[in-house]
Design an enzyme around this catalytic site. Structure first.
Site, short mmCIF file in Angstrom:
data_model
loop_
_atom_site.label_atom_id
_atom_site.label_comp_id
_atom_site.label_asym_id
_atom_site.label_seq_id
_atom_site.Cartn_x
_atom_site.Cartn_y
_atom_site.Cartn_z
N ARG A 74 0.82 -1.20 0.00
CA ARG A 74 0.00 0.00 0.00
C ARG A 74 0.86 1.26 0.00
O ARG A 74 2.03 1.24 0.38
CB ARG A 74 -0.94 0.01 1.20
N LYS A 219 -8.71 -2.15 1.30
CA LYS A 219 -8.48 -1.24 2.41
C LYS A 219 -9.18 0.10 2.17
O LYS A 219 -9.46 0.83 3.12
CB LYS A 219 -6.97 -1.07 2.65
N HIS A 238 -9.51 -3.38 12.67
CA HIS A 238 -8.54 -4.10 11.84
C HIS A 238 -8.18 -5.36 12.61
O HIS A 238 -7.31 -5.34 13.48
CB HIS A 238 -7.30 -3.22 11.63
N SER A 256 -0.01 -4.95 10.04
CA SER A 256 0.40 -5.86 8.99
C SER A 256 1.59 -6.72 9.44
O SER A 256 2.56 -6.19 9.98
CB SER A 256 0.80 -5.01 7.78
N LYS A 260 -2.48 -11.58 12.39
CA LYS A 260 -3.95 -11.68 12.37
C LYS A 260 -4.42 -12.87 11.52
O LYS A 260 -5.20 -13.69 11.97
CB LYS A 260 -4.59 -10.40 11.79
N THR A 261 -3.91 -12.93 10.30
CA THR A 261 -4.37 -13.97 9.38
C THR A 261 -3.87 -15.34 9.83
O THR A 261 -4.64 -16.31 9.88
CB THR A 261 -3.88 -13.66 7.95
N ASP A 275 -9.32 -10.15 8.68
CA ASP A 275 -8.72 -8.80 8.61
C ASP A 275 -9.61 -7.61 8.97
O ASP A 275 -9.11 -6.63 9.49
CB ASP A 275 -8.19 -8.58 7.18
N ARG A 340 1.32 -12.21 -1.62
CA ARG A 340 -0.04 -12.37 -1.07
C ARG A 340 -0.86 -13.41 -1.80
O ARG A 340 -0.67 -13.64 -3.00
CB ARG A 340 -0.78 -11.03 -1.21
#
Ligand code: ADP
Ligand code: PEP
Ligand code: MN
Length: 573
Positions: A74, A219, A238, A256, A260-261, A275, A340
């Protein structure tokens, strides 16, 4: 492939463009594409991407491997929000806000540039789909893009409408014009580069120029939700989210790369989402219909759920693979470290669909602390939960490729500063209210370094982090004995099944207790300094709440004292 003249009936026919063209959005912005493909199926989008997008190939497990071009992550500094009279009083502005200002005219200038580009193309792709599993505040989103890979990404990431819903879709609530294949004009007012991601709440539109990284779209929607949801008393977060056998929900907040994932993917606990979520007075709701996993270093042995989700229908962005066998090399950072995989949530074996759950029993704040100063797990008071949520701390290792091994602290408010629209204190206050109302416990988990900082110690194993999380879920940590850490005042359990007891307090495993003391104390100072960014929060939540939040922070000592006395300086506290 000469699909235009092909007699092959399997070749997708352009959509009757009328549906799209009749939209008030399309009319207003002047979009007149030659050919529109709306909501193509996954195989159709594969064929389009393979035929028209160089560098796109099928991998040995059937995923679509593709390239985002120069931008592989990003571009938060290129994100602009239009300041307009209807919404400006609610939004957070100022030097520390992520809302870099843009005016309406510049927004329209960029929109025109995007539309002019899209109008020159042989074909554009349209995806109409939903956002938010909460039927009460579900939105209809339209994505208009030049690339089939973007269309597949968004049809994976959004909630797919049924054929019936698609027929009656009507006007969207929000439109993304993705002309990321075409640059912004850097001489346009407010532009600082050839990349621009522009959000207008008034027009309910987003324009993307000069970046093809697909994460900008998801996002972008999330940013919109960070405005719309709090206005309805719902908290956008988030976070990852899963649910246990006793219907106990856990949310994982983190920046990031903090887990989390990875950690919300747990074979014992169905996945609600990886997410973006909303916590309303009805419970938790995933915003999305898909996941976007980092896949650098991915292994079938340690992350089997994600590994198995990478199959036909999954978009692999910027991953490297053997050009002949098409086997993916997850270790390779040739194109980027931020490789990703995007797949619909149903590709996860144990997805909970619909992606909703009751109020969370636990919230876990994740920090990947490359200083190795924070303990692997601690239990937070309500004030600490607010303070650490607002801090959004993690520490990265800057510029490893240039031989720099010093970690650098990153603070990102509410673990997602780039997506915030309101002042961080607003979200934190809502979090505390919800936690109090539903008896939620907050934990801080360091998924980063143990045994010393980066270069000395090593990253805590996924196995140990998972054992810690299991102990939270089994209730073991409710019954554990705790000690309090110096400076941060965190409650650390003395023992956890499956985790070596000595690693629970970093001072035990650092080569030097004195160096640990300095590192921890310095980190405390960094937190305090960072928190100065939120001095303007009082006006949004009142004096009393602002003061209460501050009590959750660390209390570092004078640096000279700790330098002189080392670890013993702490004992006298
Ligand atoms: N102890 C650990 N806990 C969590 N993740 C870890 C750990 N050790 C290594 N990792 C790696 O760190 C990365 C975490 O990324 P991810 O879960 O995608 O982060 P996020 O979703 O928060 O952006 C994954 O590549 C994972 O394999
Ligand atoms: C998609 C992103 O989120 P995360 O890294 O938190 O998965 C991103 O930061 O680009
Ligand atoms: Mn993630």
């Amino acid at each position: 492939m000469r699909f235009t003249n092909s007699p092959d009936t399997a070749v997708p026919a352009p959509t009757d463009a009328k549906f799209v063209m009749d939209s008030k959005f399309t009319k207003e912005c002047g979009l007149e594409p030659r050919v529109v493909f709306r909501n193509l199926t996954t195989p159709q989008l594969y064929e389009m991407a393979l035929a028209h997008e160089p560098g796109t190939h099928i991998t040995s497990t059937g995923a679509l491997a593709t390239l985002s071009g120069e931008k592989t992550g990003r571009s938060p500094k290129d994100k602009r929000v239009v300041r307009d009279p209807e919404t400006e009083k609610d939004l957070w502005w100022g030097p520390y806000s992520p809302n870099y200002v843009m005016d309406d005219r510049t927004f329209l200038t960029n929109r025109e540039r995007a539309i002019d580009y899209l109008n020159t193309l042989d074909r554009v792709y349209v995806v109409d789909a939903f956002v938010n599993w909460d039927p009460e505040s579900r939105l209809k989103v339209r994505v208009i893009t030049s690339r089939a890979y973007h269309a597949l990404f968004m049809s994976n990431m959004l909630i797919k409408p049924t054929a019936e819903e698609l027929k009656d879709f009507g006007e969207p609530d929000f439109v993304i014009y993705n002309a990321g294949a075409f640059p912004a004009n850097k001489y346009t007012q407010f532009m600082t580069s050839q990349t621009s991601i522009d959000l207008s709440l008034k027009h309910k539109e987003m324009v993307i120029l000069g970046t093809m990284y697909a994460g900008e779209m998801k996002k972008g929607v999330f940013t919109l939700m960070h405005y719309l949801m709090p206005m309805q008393g719902k908290l956008s977060l988030h976070s990852g989210c899963n649910v246990g056998a006793k219907n106990d929900v856990t949310m994982f907040f983190g920046l990031s790369g903090t887990g989390k994932t990875t950690l919300s993917a747990d074979p014992k606990r169905p996945l609600i989402g990886d997410d973006e979520h909303v916590w309303s007075d009805k419970g938790v709701f995933n915003i999305e219909g898909g996941c976007y996993a980092k896949c650098i270093g991915l292994k079938a042995t340690t992350e089997p759920e994600i590994w198995n989700a990478i199959k036909f229908g999954t978009v692999l962005e910027n991953v490297d693979y053997n050009p002949v066998t098409r086997e993916v090399d997850y270790e390779s950072e040739r194109l980027t470290e931020n490789t990703r995989a995007s797949y619909p949530i149903e590709f996860m074996n144990n997805a909970r669909i619909p992606c909703v759950g009751p109020h969370p029993k636990n919230v876990i704040l994740l920090a990947c602390d490359a200083f190795g100063a924070l303990p692997p797990v601690s239990r937070l008071t309500m004030e600490q939960a607010m303070y650490h949520f607002i801090s959004g701390y993690t520490a990265k290792v800057a510029g490893t490729e240039m031989g720099v091994t010093e970690p650098s602290a990153t603070f990102s408010a509410c673990f997602g500063s780039a997506f915030l629209m309101l002042h961080p204190y607003k979200y934190a206050t809502m979090l505390a209210e919800k936690m109090k109302a539903h008896g939620t416990t907050a934990w801080l988990i360091n998924t980063g370094w143990t045994g010393g900082k980066y270069g000395v110690g090593k990253r805590i194993s996924l196995k140990h982090t998972r054992a810690i999380i299991d102990a939270i879920h089994s209730g073991e940590l409710d019954k554990a004995e705790y000690v309090t850490t110096p400076i941060f005042g965190l409650q650390v359990p003395k023992a956890i099944s499956g985790v070596p007891a000595e690693i629970l307090s970093p001072e035990n495993v650092w080569p030097s207790k004195d160096e640990f003391a300095q590192c921890l104390n310095n980190l405390g100072h960094m937190f305090i300094k960072n928190f100065e960014h939120f001095n303007d929060g009082e006006q949004f939540v009142g004096k009393e709440m602002a003061a209460r939040i501050l009590t959750g922070g660390p209390k570092p000592m004078a640096k000279e004292d700790v330098e002189k006395k080392g670890f013993s300086a702490f004992k006298k506290q």
